[in-house]
Scaffold this active site. Structure first.
Site, mmCIF file in Angstrom:
data_model
loop_
_atom_site.group_PDB
_atom_site.id
_atom_site.type_symbol
_atom_site.label_atom_id
_atom_site.label_comp_id
_atom_site.label_asym_id
_atom_site.label_seq_id
_atom_site.Cartn_x
_atom_site.Cartn_y
_atom_site.Cartn_z
ATOM 1 N N HIS A 185 9.924 14.766 0.322
ATOM 2 C CA HIS A 185 8.489 14.827 0.000
ATOM 3 C C HIS A 185 7.597 14.053 0.957
ATOM 4 O O HIS A 185 6.473 14.467 1.218
ATOM 5 C CB HIS A 185 8.276 14.314 -1.428
ATOM 6 C CG HIS A 185 6.907 14.585 -1.968
ATOM 7 N ND1 HIS A 185 6.436 15.861 -2.211
ATOM 8 C CD2 HIS A 185 5.902 13.742 -2.323
ATOM 9 C CE1 HIS A 185 5.205 15.792 -2.696
ATOM 10 N NE2 HIS A 185 4.851 14.521 -2.764
ATOM 11 N N SER A 219 0.451 16.330 -0.873
ATOM 12 C CA SER A 219 0.738 16.318 -2.301
ATOM 13 C C SER A 219 -0.547 16.502 -3.123
ATOM 14 O O SER A 219 -1.162 17.556 -3.061
ATOM 15 C CB SER A 219 1.488 15.031 -2.652
ATOM 16 O OG SER A 219 2.063 15.113 -3.928
ATOM 17 N N ASN A 230 3.393 19.345 1.698
ATOM 18 C CA ASN A 230 4.097 19.144 0.433
ATOM 19 C C ASN A 230 3.185 19.462 -0.750
ATOM 20 O O ASN A 230 3.076 18.685 -1.703
ATOM 21 C CB ASN A 230 4.653 17.723 0.341
ATOM 22 C CG ASN A 230 5.584 17.390 1.494
ATOM 23 O OD1 ASN A 230 5.116 16.997 2.567
ATOM 24 N ND2 ASN A 230 6.873 17.564 1.303
#
Length: 266
Positions: free
Chosen positions: A241, A96, A120
């Site tokens: 996620h 992320s 992700n």
């Protein structure tokens, strides 16, 4: 969850934990998390690598960056950490926000990055997604930290009764508000910062995400993989996620394959 080795701290205040020996692999978690989010990967991959998981600035036990710091400031922070640990050649995987930092490192540090993996990762958000994430960043800066919203996006309704959900909720609830606000603002602004660099990133690059991740989509992973000379996209079917926690065996296998790829630069 697997036991995390005791943290150490670099000269510039970055907290990290390491396990194993051999070729180094650096792991960078996402915004609102801490290095414990990598527990399944530390346990599995340290059997053949020196695995170093780091607390992002303002998270866990790492010191904050100044308010207003943007993605290049987080990349520069990572460069200082590599210097402090005398890591002249390293594999980097980020999740992320950590994926944005890892991508910036691959774009900036040249051959110092042997391989790069983005889990992700976001890439060129569309107008609606960009507006939504900027609105969340503004709310966080004003002191409003929403825990339920991210958890719903990351896990969906069906993921509430899991250990991964419980741990993620605990980390997000306990995050330092100022460190979180600074990192989230950089995350909100950062998806395009190094987006044009992928054609110049010559190392093996893995772009991995969950099939049902609404923000770090499979289409984003595939677009980055297509742009990178040695890019490869992988999608974890049926997950969202937090794939490193919800599908650890699949993710560990994909990371092991990536680490085994020859470092033949395009």
């Amino acid at each position: 969850m697997s036991t995390i080795p005791q943290r150490s701290s670099t000269r510039h205040g970055a907290a990290y934990a390491e396990k194993g020996q051999g070729e180094p692999l650096l792991l960078i978690h996402g915004v609102g998390m801490r290095l414990e989010a990598w527990a399944p990967q530390i346990e599995a991959l340290s059997s053949s690598r020196r695995v170093i998981a780091v607390d992002m600035p303002g998270h866990g036990e790492s010191g904050r960056l100044p308010a207003g710091s943007l993605l290049p400031d987080f990349v520069a922070w990572l460069g200082r950490m590599l210097d402090d640990l005398s890591l002249d050649s390293v594999n980097i995987a980020g999740h992320s926000m950590g994926a944005l930092i890892a991508g910036g490192a691959a774009a900036t540090f040249g051959k110092r990055v042997r391989r790069v993996a983005l889990l992700n990762g976001v890439y060129r958000r569309d107008q609606a997604a960009r507006a939504a994430v900027l609105a969340r960043a503004k709310a966080i800066r004003s002191g409003s930290i929403d825990v339920e919203g991210p958890l719903l996006r990351w896990f969906g309704e069906d993921g509430r009764d899991t250990e991964a959900y419980r741990l993620t909720c605990e980390w997000l609830t306990g995050v330092d508000p100022e460190g979180y606000a600074t990192a989230y603002a950089a995350f909100a602004e950062g998806d395009g910062t190094y987006a044009d660099a992928w054609p110049r990133v010559a190392c093996p690059a893995l772009f991995l995400t969950g099939e049902d991740d609404p923000n770090s989509t499979p289409a984003m992973a595939e677009a980055m993989a297509a742009a990178a000379p040695l890019g490869q996209a992988r999608v974890v079917v049926g997950h969202r996620h937090m794939v490193n926690l919800t599908a650890p065996e699949a993710v560990n296998g994909m990371l092991a394959e990536w680490l085994a790829r020859e470092e033949v630069r395009a």
